[in-house]
Design a protein around this motif. Structure first.
Motif, PDB file in Angstrom:
ATOM      1  N   ARG A  43      10.520  59.266  81.444  1.00  0.00           N
ATOM      2  CA  ARG A  43      11.132  58.739  82.827  1.00  0.00           C
ATOM      3  C   ARG A  43       9.829  58.172  83.351  1.00  0.00           C
ATOM      4  NH1 ARG A  43      12.906  63.794  86.501  1.00  0.00           N
ATOM      5  NH2 ARG A  43      13.143  62.738  88.547  1.00  0.00           N
ATOM      6  N   LEU A  44       8.581  58.474  83.153  1.00  0.00           N
ATOM      7  CA  LEU A  44       7.503  57.987  83.748  1.00  0.00           C
ATOM      8  C   LEU A  44       7.412  56.283  83.410  1.00  0.00           C
ATOM      9  CD1 LEU A  44       5.069  57.993  85.713  1.00  0.00           C
ATOM     10  CD2 LEU A  44       3.905  59.290  83.819  1.00  0.00           C
ATOM     11  N   LYS A  45       7.519  56.065  82.271  1.00  0.00           N
ATOM     12  CA  LYS A  45       7.522  54.774  81.387  1.00  0.00           C
ATOM     13  C   LYS A  45       8.658  53.816  82.054  1.00  0.00           C
ATOM     14  CE  LYS A  45       6.972  56.243  77.148  1.00  0.00           C
ATOM     15  NZ  LYS A  45       7.036  56.076  75.659  1.00  0.00           N
ATOM     16  N   ILE A  46       9.461  54.536  82.416  1.00  0.00           N
ATOM     17  CA  ILE A  46      10.829  53.335  82.795  1.00  0.00           C
ATOM     18  C   ILE A  46      10.373  53.239  84.074  1.00  0.00           C
ATOM     19  CG2 ILE A  46      13.182  53.809  83.661  1.00  0.00           C
ATOM     20  CD1 ILE A  46      13.815  55.569  81.273  1.00  0.00           C
ATOM     21  N   ALA A  47       9.775  54.084  85.050  1.00  0.00           N
ATOM     22  CA  ALA A  47       9.481  53.812  86.363  1.00  0.00           C
ATOM     23  C   ALA A  47       8.220  52.704  86.389  1.00  0.00           C
ATOM     24  CB  ALA A  47       9.011  55.044  87.214  1.00  0.00           C
ATOM     25  N   ILE A  48       7.367  52.679  85.278  1.00  0.00           N
ATOM     26  CA  ILE A  48       6.383  51.696  85.314  1.00  0.00           C
ATOM     27  C   ILE A  48       6.886  50.426  84.912  1.00  0.00           C
ATOM     28  CG2 ILE A  48       4.365  50.915  83.948  1.00  0.00           C
ATOM     29  CD1 ILE A  48       3.860  54.181  83.515  1.00  0.00           C
ATOM     30  N   GLN A  49       8.057  50.295  84.034  1.00  0.00           N
ATOM     31  CA  GLN A  49       8.483  49.398  83.558  1.00  0.00           C
ATOM     32  C   GLN A  49       9.307  48.455  84.940  1.00  0.00           C
ATOM     33  OE1 GLN A  49       9.612  47.798  79.990  1.00  0.00           O
ATOM     34  NE2 GLN A  49       9.450  46.112  81.587  1.00  0.00           N
ATOM     35  N   LYS A  50      10.084  49.461  85.672  1.00  0.00           N
ATOM     36  CA  LYS A  50      10.801  48.937  86.925  1.00  0.00           C
ATOM     37  C   LYS A  50       9.815  48.057  87.656  1.00  0.00           C
ATOM     38  CE  LYS A  50      14.907  51.720  86.491  1.00  0.00           C
ATOM     39  NZ  LYS A  50      15.917  50.720  86.393  1.00  0.00           N
ATOM     40  N   ILE A  51       8.753  48.941  88.083  1.00  0.00           N
ATOM     41  CA  ILE A  51       7.724  48.181  89.205  1.00  0.00           C
ATOM     42  C   ILE A  51       7.066  47.067  88.524  1.00  0.00           C
ATOM     43  CG2 ILE A  51       5.406  48.745  90.079  1.00  0.00           C
ATOM     44  CD1 ILE A  51       6.148  51.724  90.381  1.00  0.00           C
ATOM     45  N   LEU A  52       6.628  46.917  87.236  1.00  0.00           N
ATOM     46  CA  LEU A  52       6.171  46.080  86.429  1.00  0.00           C
ATOM     47  C   LEU A  52       7.229  44.742  86.502  1.00  0.00           C
ATOM     48  CD1 LEU A  52       4.123  44.623  84.851  1.00  0.00           C
ATOM     49  CD2 LEU A  52       4.988  45.456  82.791  1.00  0.00           C
ATOM     50  N   ASP A  53       8.575  44.993  86.357  1.00  0.00           N
ATOM     51  CA  ASP A  53       9.482  43.695  86.403  1.00  0.00           C
ATOM     52  C   ASP A  53       9.555  42.902  87.838  1.00  0.00           C
ATOM     53  OD1 ASP A  53      10.060  43.908  83.772  1.00  0.00           O
ATOM     54  OD2 ASP A  53      11.726  45.207  84.222  1.00  0.00           O
ATOM     55  N   SER A  54       9.317  44.092  88.733  1.00  0.00           N
ATOM     56  CA  SER A  54       9.400  43.485  90.251  1.00  0.00           C
ATOM     57  C   SER A  54       7.871  42.871  90.761  1.00  0.00           C
ATOM     58  CB  SER A  54       9.618  44.775  91.196  1.00  0.00           C
ATOM     59  OG  SER A  54       9.432  44.420  92.541  1.00  0.00           O
ATOM     60  N   VAL A  55       7.005  43.498  89.968  1.00  0.00           N
ATOM     61  CA  VAL A  55       5.704  42.925  90.365  1.00  0.00           C
ATOM     62  C   VAL A  55       4.867  42.574  89.050  1.00  0.00           C
ATOM     63  CG1 VAL A  55       3.673  43.286  91.942  1.00  0.00           C
ATOM     64  CG2 VAL A  55       5.872  44.811  92.214  1.00  0.00           C
ATOM     65  N   GLN A 162       8.027  57.416  93.560  1.00  0.00           N
ATOM     66  CA  GLN A 162       9.469  56.898  94.267  1.00  0.00           C
ATOM     67  C   GLN A 162      10.533  56.494  93.110  1.00  0.00           C
ATOM     68  OE1 GLN A 162      10.523  58.122  97.115  1.00  0.00           O
ATOM     69  NE2 GLN A 162       9.266  57.648  98.701  1.00  0.00           N
ATOM     70  N   ALA A 163       9.872  55.588  92.353  1.00  0.00           N
ATOM     71  CA  ALA A 163      10.578  55.159  91.099  1.00  0.00           C
ATOM     72  C   ALA A 163      10.865  56.252  90.212  1.00  0.00           C
ATOM     73  CB  ALA A 163       9.893  53.872  90.352  1.00  0.00           C
ATOM     74  N   TYR A 164       9.935  57.390  89.890  1.00  0.00           N
ATOM     75  CA  TYR A 164      10.015  58.096  88.974  1.00  0.00           C
ATOM     76  C   TYR A 164      11.284  59.095  89.660  1.00  0.00           C
ATOM     77  CZ  TYR A 164       9.100  62.414  86.320  1.00  0.00           C
ATOM     78  OH  TYR A 164       9.220  63.638  85.372  1.00  0.00           O
ATOM     79  N   GLU A 165      11.327  59.237  90.786  1.00  0.00           N
ATOM     80  CA  GLU A 165      12.312  60.237  91.287  1.00  0.00           C
ATOM     81  C   GLU A 165      13.659  59.688  91.437  1.00  0.00           C
ATOM     82  OE1 GLU A 165      10.594  61.333  94.972  1.00  0.00           O
ATOM     83  OE2 GLU A 165       8.990  62.421  93.961  1.00  0.00           O
ATOM     84  N   ASP A 166      13.561  58.222  91.636  1.00  0.00           N
ATOM     85  CA  ASP A 166      14.982  57.523  91.928  1.00  0.00           C
ATOM     86  C   ASP A 166      15.084  56.242  91.054  1.00  0.00           C
ATOM     87  OD1 ASP A 166      17.217  56.287  92.963  1.00  0.00           O
ATOM     88  OD2 ASP A 166      16.652  56.040  94.911  1.00  0.00           O
ATOM     89  N   PRO A 167      15.835  56.262  90.153  1.00  0.00           N
ATOM     90  CA  PRO A 167      16.058  55.147  89.151  1.00  0.00           C
ATOM     91  C   PRO A 167      16.354  53.668  89.806  1.00  0.00           C
ATOM     92  CG  PRO A 167      17.029  57.009  88.107  1.00  0.00           C
ATOM     93  CD  PRO A 167      16.595  57.194  89.372  1.00  0.00           C
ATOM     94  N   GLU A 168      16.979  53.945  91.071  1.00  0.00           N
ATOM     95  CA  GLU A 168      17.400  52.792  91.900  1.00  0.00           C
ATOM     96  C   GLU A 168      16.357  52.434  92.849  1.00  0.00           C
ATOM     97  OE1 GLU A 168      19.894  51.075  90.742  1.00  0.00           O
ATOM     98  OE2 GLU A 168      20.064  52.486  89.433  1.00  0.00           O
ATOM     99  N   GLY A 349       9.022  64.300  91.682  1.00  0.00           N
ATOM    100  CA  GLY A 349       9.966  65.244  91.477  1.00  0.00           C
ATOM    101  C   GLY A 349       9.499  66.419  91.878  1.00  0.00           C
ATOM    102  N   GLY A 350       8.298  66.931  92.382  1.00  0.00           N
ATOM    103  CA  GLY A 350       7.922  68.221  92.716  1.00  0.00           C
ATOM    104  C   GLY A 350       6.781  68.141  93.879  1.00  0.00           C
ATOM    105  N   LYS A 351       5.980  69.033  93.774  1.00  0.00           N
ATOM    106  CA  LYS A 351       4.956  69.245  94.725  1.00  0.00           C
ATOM    107  C   LYS A 351       3.559  68.992  94.283  1.00  0.00           C
ATOM    108  CE  LYS A 351       3.217  72.253  98.591  1.00  0.00           C
ATOM    109  NZ  LYS A 351       3.206  73.617  99.054  1.00  0.00           N
ATOM    110  N   LEU A 352       2.668  68.076  94.773  1.00  0.00           N
ATOM    111  CA  LEU A 352       1.382  67.848  94.468  1.00  0.00           C
ATOM    112  C   LEU A 352       0.572  69.092  94.749  1.00  0.00           C
ATOM    113  CD1 LEU A 352      -0.875  65.610  93.816  1.00  0.00           C
ATOM    114  CD2 LEU A 352      -1.193  65.255  96.200  1.00  0.00           C
ATOM    115  N   ILE A 353      -0.261  69.396  93.896  1.00  0.00           N
ATOM    116  CA  ILE A 353      -1.185  70.671  93.890  1.00  0.00           C
ATOM    117  C   ILE A 353      -2.698  70.214  94.074  1.00  0.00           C
ATOM    118  CG2 ILE A 353       0.480  72.227  92.913  1.00  0.00           C
ATOM    119  CD1 ILE A 353      -1.438  72.219  90.437  1.00  0.00           C
TER     120      ILE A 353
END
Length: 418
Positions: A43-55, A162-168, A349-353
Motif C-alpha cells: 500500500r505504501l508503494k502504491i502511494a509513492i507511485q501515485k505521487i511520483l506520477d503526479s510529480v 494522505q495518499a497511503y490513507e486515501d487511494p484517491e 492510517g494511525g497515530k504517530l508516536i
C-alpha cells in the motif's frame, strides 16, 4: 532496494534555481516516523507511485554539464524513487528514550552523505525506507536538499501519508506542487538589489568566512544542551515573557523561546524564513528551496539583548536576506524552528508516536553538534514533546541550562562539542 518508476512516457528536464544549486553541501533531509500499527508495504508503494506520477521530478536524477546550470532530468521507465523494506523480525525496538532513540537502520544502500554527491550519478533524489519488527513500524523519507527545503519536505511527507490513507487523494489534490524555479530566483535577485554594498559583500563571502571560522574555532570553549520541552513548558516560557507594553504586536511561542535563549548580548540574529507564507509571490505548495536566511540587528538601547519585537519587525519587513549564513564575528545567534512545518503529523492510517531527525546507527551521530556555531534548533518529537538543541560558548550554555532547570525541565544534558 526497489526502484519505483513513473508511468509517464514523457522525458522531462527541470533547471534548478540558483538558491537550490547552493544546497549541495547539505545532507539529504530526513526524519523517521514511528508507529505501533502495521504499515502495509504494498500500500505504501502504491502511494509513492501515485505521487511520483503526479510529480515526476521526484524520480529524476541530477545532471550538471560543463558551463551549464544544474538540472533534474527525468527518464521515464528508467529513473525513480528508491524504496527500501527492512524486516527486523525478532529484533527488539526500543524508542522509549526520546533523546537517544535509534533508527535500527545502517547505511548499506550507498545513500550519499551530501546532496551534491548525487550529481551526474544514477542516484535517487528520494528514498522511502520502511523498517519494522512485530511491534513497531518506522517510515523514513529521505529527500535531496538540492530539490527540497523543510517546507517541501514536510509537505511531501504529508502527501505520502494522505495518499497511503486515501487511494484517491492525489487525484483529488493535484497539483501537489508548483514547480517554477524562476519565482525564487526573481525574488532573491530583487531582494539582493535592495541590499547595501556592505550587505552584498557579506552575502557573497559569508560562506567562506563560515568555513574558515569553523576550522579555526577552539571547540574547548563550546558546549551544547539537549533537552525535551513539553508543550506546557513552552507555554510557560511564553507566559513568563508576555509582559509586553504593546499588546497589538504578534507574539508566538517561538518568539518567546528565541528571547528565552538569549542570555548574553548579541548584535546580529539570524533565522530561516519560509517565503511561502510571506506574500512575496512564492506559492504555498512551491517545490524547491524557498527558505531565506533573514538577518537583523538588536538595539543598543536594549543593551543588545534580543527582544521578540526585533524578530517580528524583521519577519514583516524582511530587511536583509541572505542565501548563506553571515558570521564574520562571534556576536550573532542563529535560531531554527521546524515546529510550524510540523503542523501536520503524518499518521499513515494511525497515530504517530515519535518523529525524529534520521541518523544511521552506524554513522557518528549529531553532526550538528560538531559545529562551533551559536545556534538553537527545536522540532516536534510527538504531539506534546519537543527536542531543543542549544549550542554556544560554555558560559552562555550554563546560563541557559540554569534557566531550563529553574523552569522545571526534568533532564537537561550539557556536553562539550565533539
Amino acid at each position: 532496494m526497489e526502484l519505483i518508476t513513473t508511468n509517464s512516457n514523457v522525458h522531462q528536464e527541470y533547471q534548478l534555481s540558483k538558491l537550490d544549486s547552493k544546497m549541495g553541501l547539505a545532507p539529504y533531509i530526513g526524519v523517521i516516523s514511528w508507529y505501533k500499527h502495521r504499515i502495509d508495504s504494498h500500500r505504501l508503494k502504491i502511494a509513492i507511485q501515485k505521487i511520483l506520477d503526479s510529480v515526476p521530478i521526484l524520480g529524476g536524477r541530477l545532471v550538471k554539464k560543463l558551463f551549464s546550470p544544474l538540472k533534474v532530468v527525468c527518464n521515464p521507465q528508467k529513473d525513480g524513487v528508491a524504496f527500501i523494506h527492512i524486516d527486523l523480525n525478532e529484533q527488539e525496538i526500543n524508542i522509549d528514550n526520546l533523546l537517544d532513540a535509534k533508527t535500527y537502520i545502517k547505511n548499506e544502500f550507498n545513500i550519499p552523505k551530501k546532496s551534491s554527491d548525487a550529481i551526474n550519478k544514477d542516484t535517487p533524489l528520494v528514498y522511502v525506507i520502511l523498517n519494522h519488527n512485530q511491534n513497531y513500524y518506522g517510515i523514513t523519507l529521505f529527500v535531496n536538499h538540492l530539490i527540497a527545503d523543510g517546507g517541501t519536505y514536510f509537505q511531501l511527507l504529508e502527501y505520502l501519508s494522505q495518499a497511503y490513507e486515501d487511494p484517491e487523494y492525489v487525484a483529488k489534490s493535484e497539483p501537489l506542487f508548483t514547480i517554477d524555479f524562476n519565482k525564487i530566483d526573481n525574488f532573491m535577485a530583487a531582494s539582493f538589489q535592495k541590499l547595501s554594498w556592505k550587505d552584498k559583500l557579506l552575502s557573497s563571502t559569508s560562506f567562506i568566512v563560515f568555513i574558515l571560522r569553523y576550522f579555526l574555532q577552539n571547540k574547548n570553549n563550546w558546549s551544547y544542551i539537549e533537552c525535551i520541552l513539553t508543550k506546557e513548558k513552552l507555554d510557560l516560557i511564553k507566559r513568563k515573557n508576555q509582559n509586553q507594553p504593546n499588546k497589538e504586536i504578534a507574539y508566538s511561542t517561538n518568539d518567546a523561546l528565541f528571547e528565552f535563549l538569549s542570555v548574553v548580548p548579541i548584535k546580529r540574529f539570524i533565522f530561516p524564513c519560509n517565503l511561502r507564507y510571506r506574500n512575496v509571490g512564492i506559492p504555498e505548495n512551491y517545490l524547491g528551496n524557498a527558505e531565506a536566511l533573514v538577518s537583523d540587528l538588536t538595539k543598543a538601547e536594549n543593551n543588545y539583548m534580543f527582544k521578540h519585537t526585533d524578530v517580528r519587525k524583521s519577519i514583516n519587513e524582511l530587511p536583509r536576506i541572505y542565501s548563506l549564513i553571515p558570521t564574520f564575528n562571534n556576536n550573532y545567534f542563529f535560531h531554527n524552528s521546524w515546529v510550524k512545518l510540523q503542523n501536520y503529523l503524518p499518521g499513515f492510517g494511525g497515530k504517530l508516536i515519535l518523529q525524529k531527525v534520521f541518523e544511521f546507527d552506524d554513522i557518528p551521530k549529531k553532526e550538528l553538534l560538531s559545529f562551533a556555531v551559536k545556534c538553537s534548533l527545536i522540532y516536534k518529537l510527538t504531539e506534546n514533546k519537543y527536542l531543543l538543541i542549544y549550542i554556544n560558548l560554555k558560559d552562555a550554555v550554563s546560563q541557559v541550562g540554569k534557566k531550563l532547570t529553574n523552569l522545571g525541565v526534568e533532564e537537561v544534558i550539557i556536553k562539550g562539542l565533539s
